[in-house]
Structure formats: structure tokens, C-alpha cells
Design a protein around this motif. Structure first.
Motif, PDB file in Angstrom:
ATOM      1  N   SER A   1      43.514  45.152  39.548  1.00 14.60           N
ATOM      2  CA  SER A   1      43.377  44.147  38.492  1.00 14.60           C
ATOM      3  C   SER A   1      43.750  42.756  38.993  1.00 14.60           C
ATOM      4  N   HIS A   2      43.402  42.487  40.229  1.00 17.33           N
ATOM      5  CA  HIS A   2      43.697  41.202  40.857  1.00 17.33           C
ATOM      6  C   HIS A   2      42.870  40.100  40.196  1.00 17.33           C
ATOM      7  N   GLY A   3      43.530  39.161  39.563  1.00 15.55           N
ATOM      8  CA  GLY A   3      42.841  38.025  38.977  1.00 15.55           C
ATOM      9  C   GLY A   3      42.301  38.237  37.582  1.00 15.55           C
ATOM     10  N   HIS A   4      42.579  39.362  36.971  1.00 15.81           N
ATOM     11  CA  HIS A   4      42.061  39.637  35.631  1.00 15.81           C
ATOM     12  C   HIS A   4      43.090  39.216  34.579  1.00 15.81           C
ATOM     13  N   THR A   5      43.408  37.927  34.583  1.00 17.03           N
ATOM     14  CA  THR A   5      44.388  37.403  33.633  1.00 17.03           C
ATOM     15  C   THR A   5      43.833  36.121  33.022  1.00 17.03           C
ATOM     16  N   PRO A   6      44.328  35.742  31.851  1.00 18.90           N
ATOM     17  CA  PRO A   6      43.881  34.478  31.253  1.00 18.90           C
ATOM     18  C   PRO A   6      44.163  33.275  32.159  1.00 18.90           C
ATOM     19  N   ALA A   7      45.280  33.288  32.872  1.00 23.49           N
ATOM     20  CA  ALA A   7      45.616  32.173  33.754  1.00 23.49           C
ATOM     21  C   ALA A   7      44.601  32.052  34.884  1.00 23.49           C
ATOM     22  N   ALA A   8      44.246  33.167  35.479  1.00 23.33           N
ATOM     23  CA  ALA A   8      43.289  33.141  36.587  1.00 23.33           C
ATOM     24  C   ALA A   8      41.905  32.703  36.107  1.00 23.33           C
ATOM     25  N   TRP A   9      41.446  33.279  35.006  1.00 19.82           N
ATOM     26  CA  TRP A   9      40.113  32.928  34.491  1.00 19.82           C
ATOM     27  C   TRP A   9      40.041  31.450  34.116  1.00 19.82           C
ATOM     28  N   THR A  10      41.050  30.949  33.441  1.00 15.91           N
ATOM     29  CA  THR A  10      41.048  29.552  33.013  1.00 15.91           C
ATOM     30  C   THR A  10      41.072  28.615  34.220  1.00 15.91           C
ATOM     31  N   GLY A  11      41.949  28.911  35.181  1.00 17.51           N
ATOM     32  CA  GLY A  11      42.028  28.074  36.371  1.00 17.51           C
ATOM     33  C   GLY A  11      40.724  28.048  37.151  1.00 17.51           C
ATOM     34  N   VAL A  12      40.113  29.210  37.325  1.00 24.60           N
ATOM     35  CA  VAL A  12      38.866  29.283  38.086  1.00 24.60           C
ATOM     36  C   VAL A  12      37.727  28.575  37.355  1.00 24.60           C
ATOM     37  N   ILE A  13      37.657  28.713  36.050  1.00 22.16           N
ATOM     38  CA  ILE A  13      36.590  28.044  35.291  1.00 22.16           C
ATOM     39  C   ILE A  13      36.729  26.528  35.388  1.00 22.16           C
ATOM     40  N   ILE A  14      37.952  26.015  35.277  1.00 22.66           N
ATOM     41  CA  ILE A  14      38.159  24.564  35.376  1.00 22.66           C
ATOM     42  C   ILE A  14      37.826  24.076  36.783  1.00 22.66           C
ATOM     43  N   VAL A  15      38.243  24.824  37.808  1.00 23.04           N
ATOM     44  CA  VAL A  15      37.930  24.448  39.188  1.00 23.04           C
ATOM     45  C   VAL A  15      36.420  24.468  39.413  1.00 23.04           C
TER      46      VAL A  15
END
Length: 82
Positions: A5-19
Motif C-alpha cells: 500500500s505504498h503511496g495509497h494515502t490522501p497525503a500522497a495523492w494530493t501531493g502528486v496531483i498538485i505536483v
């Protein structure tokens, strides 16, 4: 990585979408030869990293695993003289 479940968190998704949005903005302005817009896109990229780390600090990221250290006994080498 899929099983951890590497990266399956709200923090990861939000950060990647903004980047990703920041890279798209920077790329578009690079093609249009507009340096100010390019650097604005790069600011959005950095902002995405900051938002991701802030959300992780707020508890919306992957929980930290505790590391257990095991003390190994010191072995003496037989026949070695100092």
C-alpha cells in the motif's frame, strides 16, 4: 510495491496531483517561451511537496513503522592474536 500500500494515502495523492498540475503549467509556459509562467509552475511543484508533507505530518500519510533492533553478540575470532 502493490502489496505494501505504498503511496495509497490522501497525503500522497494530493501531493502528486498538485505536483502534476505544476509540471503541466511549467511545461505549457515553457513551450510558450514565458519564463515567468514556467517559474510559477515550478512554485506549484514545490507547493505540492510541501502540502504532501504537511498532510503526512497531520496524520493523513502512511503510518510510521517501528524499527526493532536486535543486538548481535560479538564473536571472537579463534586463533587471532593481537
Amino acid at each position: 510495491m502493490a502489496g505494501s500500500s505504498h503511496g495509497h494515502t490522501p497525503a500522497a495523492w494530493t501531493g502528486v496531483i498538485i505536483v502534476f498540475i505544476g509540471f503541466c503549467v511549467a511545461g505549457a509556459f515553457m513551450v510558450m517561451a514565458n519564463p515567468l509562467g514556467f517559474w510559477a509552475g515550478m512554485v506549484i511543484v514545490v507547493l505540492g511537496g510541501v502540502v504532501g508533507m504537511a498532510m503526512r505530518a497531520a496524520g493523513l500519510g502512511q503510518p510510521k513503522k517501528t524499527v526493532h533492533s536486535v543486538a548481535h553478540p560479538v564473536r571472537e575470532v579463534v586463533g587471532a592474536e593481537s
